[in-house]
Design an enzyme around this catalytic site. Structure first.
Site, PDB file in Angstrom:
ATOM      1  N   ASP A 279    -110.762  -1.425 -26.187  1.00 43.92           N
ATOM      2  CA  ASP A 279    -111.185  -1.063 -27.530  1.00 43.92           C
ATOM      3  C   ASP A 279    -112.372  -0.099 -27.484  1.00 43.92           C
ATOM      4  O   ASP A 279    -113.313  -0.304 -26.717  1.00 43.92           O
ATOM      5  CB  ASP A 279    -111.584  -2.355 -28.258  1.00 43.92           C
ATOM      6  CG  ASP A 279    -111.849  -2.132 -29.723  1.00 43.92           C
ATOM      7  OD1 ASP A 279    -110.943  -1.624 -30.397  1.00 43.92           O
ATOM      8  OD2 ASP A 279    -112.952  -2.462 -30.187  1.00 43.92           O
TER       9      ASP A 279
ATOM     10  N   GLU B 107    -108.181  -5.171  -7.176  1.00 43.37           N
ATOM     11  CA  GLU B 107    -108.324  -6.387  -6.359  1.00 43.37           C
ATOM     12  C   GLU B 107    -107.120  -7.314  -6.507  1.00 43.37           C
ATOM     13  O   GLU B 107    -106.926  -8.221  -5.705  1.00 43.37           O
ATOM     14  CB  GLU B 107    -109.548  -7.208  -6.827  1.00 43.37           C
ATOM     15  CG  GLU B 107    -110.884  -6.597  -6.529  1.00 43.37           C
ATOM     16  CD  GLU B 107    -111.996  -7.315  -7.331  1.00 43.37           C
ATOM     17  OE1 GLU B 107    -111.769  -8.408  -7.895  1.00 43.37           O
ATOM     18  OE2 GLU B 107    -113.099  -6.738  -7.393  1.00 43.37           O
TER      19      GLU B 107
HETATM   20  C1  GLC Z   1    -110.936  -0.244 -32.726  1.00 42.86           C
HETATM   21  C2  GLC Z   1    -109.865  -1.182 -33.230  1.00 42.86           C
HETATM   22  C3  GLC Z   1    -110.187  -1.512 -34.653  1.00 42.86           C
HETATM   23  C4  GLC Z   1    -111.533  -2.203 -34.703  1.00 42.86           C
HETATM   24  C5  GLC Z   1    -112.607  -1.348 -34.042  1.00 42.86           C
HETATM   25  C6  GLC Z   1    -113.862  -2.122 -33.789  1.00 42.86           C
HETATM   26  O1  GLC Z   1    -110.918   0.980 -33.349  1.00 42.86           O
HETATM   27  O2  GLC Z   1    -108.597  -0.634 -33.066  1.00 42.86           O
HETATM   28  O3  GLC Z   1    -109.198  -2.306 -35.252  1.00 42.86           O
HETATM   29  O4  GLC Z   1    -111.878  -2.444 -36.029  1.00 42.86           O
HETATM   30  O5  GLC Z   1    -112.187  -0.853 -32.803  1.00 42.86           O
HETATM   31  O6  GLC Z   1    -113.683  -3.012 -32.731  1.00 42.86           O
END
Ligand code: GLC
Ligand code: CA
Length: 545
Positions: A204, A255
């Site tokens: 993310d 790993e």
């Molecule tokens: C990314 C995710 C989104 C989330 C954001 C904060 O863009 O896809 O859904 O709100 O990160 O974590």
């Protein structure tokens, strides 16, 4: 198998937005039990892996993207033992599992943030996050002018006077990735899940972890043309130092036995910048948001395809293709606007004009055939195989995305693409929850989705579901598809036609005129029936040549 390319170079990865996929225990919220019960469906659809949105313990301020404990599953979704069962059962079906990893920020309920709050200004506990005094005489102004991606300032002030940084909601404090404990902790968390059999992670906000050490104000935006194609030295997005982190993560993945893989959610200004994430010693693949953001336009699409293949190819990484996800308007609804337009990353996409669902659906069918014929891997967002449109008329009272509140009710946020999946039956909850469910689905499903259920579409050769099933089957069987290269064929300006060897041609007609198919031995698959050898507007076809 020695000598064969790793699976992720050509995988079709299905995105499970866990909250909205399938509800096993009847509380109206999707869960691990629901995913397990639908593995046979996913197997019959023919996908290679599942990317599952965050399932960790979370207060759910951003539906799981605010993680309180990275080694626990939220009770709403199940337990670690159930996650292990899911991994094992999925593997039994030949399906890999890729959870989401959220390293840019934790929840404000995470033990580290709680400790930082308790310990006060100047404490070592605060150094794991980004705490600063304010500006102005009383420190009453935020430390800089950064803005939250969900609207409003990126800083929140505490009663003790200090401010902390959150590039998203205030419940999502940003970690300080210059801190060795932060690095060590995430490597440990990766090992925790790799040891439980996960095949990789989607990362993310992979482009956000490193902040400019001086936290300067935002640079002025360059005026005028070419804005997206130009890389800006930005104080918190896509800074070069971020790659060090992923070089270390790559070693962690290596790993473990088997081909584990990382997928970057990285929004980069240019394809070159994106390619930097997937160099041989870094992450494995990255979402290609340029493809998703492109207009339904032959010139634009071809440019995106060419740039992506060139830049990713230059670092030896496979391309990936994606049309929808849980953050953007569903593509049936984007393409169903005559002026389906391109949008700019980090800016709100405002659809223009009335929705023509029939047009959007036809284009979505063609787009699926295009995406699945291109070299590399592809992502399918749950429900796109059912042709689900964006739910644009959710009542204000049910909206849950923090964007709605944070924007002062000017941006309705992302709930419209997160409505629970219709599986069967004539009325809500359409099999999403069991018959004896104690609660309605967490977002209301439209009353007219009966014809869109998995049950209604299964076996109907004209349905979106059967198009995806057939396309995925042909893609698996055909030696030309998946990883590799393409050769463009001569075609008029409105037509995209390319060859993949051995013996495969894909033609997409984005013009207003019917287009006579090139010579072929067989039609392998077409979005709509082909009549008199003519491919109609907004249609696509796969040919054997
Ligand atoms: C990314 C995710 C989104 C989330 C954001 C904060 O863009 O896809 O859904 O709100 O990160 O974590
Ligand atoms: Ca549930």
């Amino acid at each position: 198998m020695p000598g064969t390319a790793p699976w992720w170079r050509s995988a079709v990865i299905y995105q499970v937005y866990i909250r909205s996929f399938a509800d096993g225990n009847g509380d109206g919220i999707g869960d691990i039990a629901g995913i397990r019960s639908r593995l046979p469906y996913l197997k019959s659809l023919g996908v290679d892996a599942l990317w599952i949105n965050p399932w960790y313990k979370s207060p759910m301020a951003d539906h799981g993207y605010d993680v309180a404990d990275y080694r626990a599953i939220d009770p709403l979704f199940g337990t670690v033992a159930e996650a292990e069962q899911l991994i094992e059962e999925a593997h039994g079906h030949g399906i890999r599992i890729i959870p989401d990893m959220v390293p840019n920020h934790t929840s404000d309920r995470h033990a580290w943030f709680q400790a930082a709050l308790a310990a006060g200004p100047g404490s070592p506990e605060r150094e794991r996050y980004v705490f600063r005094p304010g500006r102005g005489p009383d420190g009453a102004l935020p430390p800089n002018d950064w803005v939250s991606s969900f609207g409003g300032p990126a800083w929140t002030r505490l009663p003790d006077g200090e401010w902390y940084l959150h590039l998203f909601a205030p419940q999502q404090p940003d970690l300080n990735w210059q801190h060795p404990e932060v690095r060590a902790e995430f490597e440990s968390v990766l090992r925790f899940w790799f040891a439980r059999g996960v095949d990789g992670f989607r990362i993310d906000v992979a482009h956000g972890l490193i902040k400019h050490p001086e936290l300067p104000d935002l640079p002025p935006r360059p005026a005028g043309v070419g804005r997206r194609r130009q890389h800006l030295d930005h104080p918190h997005w896509d800074r070069d130092e971020v790659h060090e982190i992923y070089r270390a993560w790559r070693k962690v993945a290596d790993e473990f036995p088997g081909d584990r893989c990382f997928v970057a959610e990285a929004w980069a200004d240019t394809p070159e910048r994106l390619a930097a994430y997937v160099r041989a010693d870094g992450l494995h693949t990255a979402f290609n948001f340029d493809f998703l953001m492109s207009r339904w336009d032959p010139k634009d699409l071809r440019a995106v395809i060419d740039d992506s293949l060139a830049m990713l190819g230059a670092v030896g990484a496979p391309a990936t293709w994606v049309l929808s996800n849980h953050d953007v308007m569903r593509h049936v609804s984007r393409y169903g606007r005559s002026a389906a337009r391109r949008w700019v990353a980090n800016e709100r996409y405002e659809p223009e004009g009335p929705l023509d669902l029939e047009l959007g659906t036809r284009r979505a069918r063609a787009a699926a055939l295009l995406m699945l014929a291109l070299p590399g891997g592809a992502y399918v967002y749950q429900g796109e195989e059912l042709g689900l449109p964006e739910v644009e008329d959710l009542p204000d009272s049910v909206l849950q995305d923090p964007v709605w509140e944070r924007s002062g009710h000017t941006d309705r946020g992302r709930d419209g693409c997160r409505v629970p999946i219709p599986w069967s039956g004539r009325t809500a909850p359409y099999g999403f929850s069991p018959e004896d469910a104690s609660a309605a689905p967490w977002l209301p499903q439209p009353a007219d989705w009966a014809a869109r259920t998995v049950e209604a579409q299964s076996g109907d050769p004209t349905s979106m579901l059967e198009l995806y099933r057939t396309a995925l089957r042909r893609r698996r069987e055909h030696p030309a598809l998946g990883d590799g290269t393409l050769t463009w064929l001569d075609a008029p300006a409105g037509v995209l036609a390319f060859r993949r060897d051995p013996g495969f041609v894909c033609v997409v007609n984005l013009s207003a005129e019917p287009y006579p198919l090139p010579a072929h031995t067989e039609i392998l698959l077409s979005g709509e029936p082909v009549e008199d050898g003519l491919l109609g507007p907004d249609q696509a076809v796969w040919l054997a040549v």
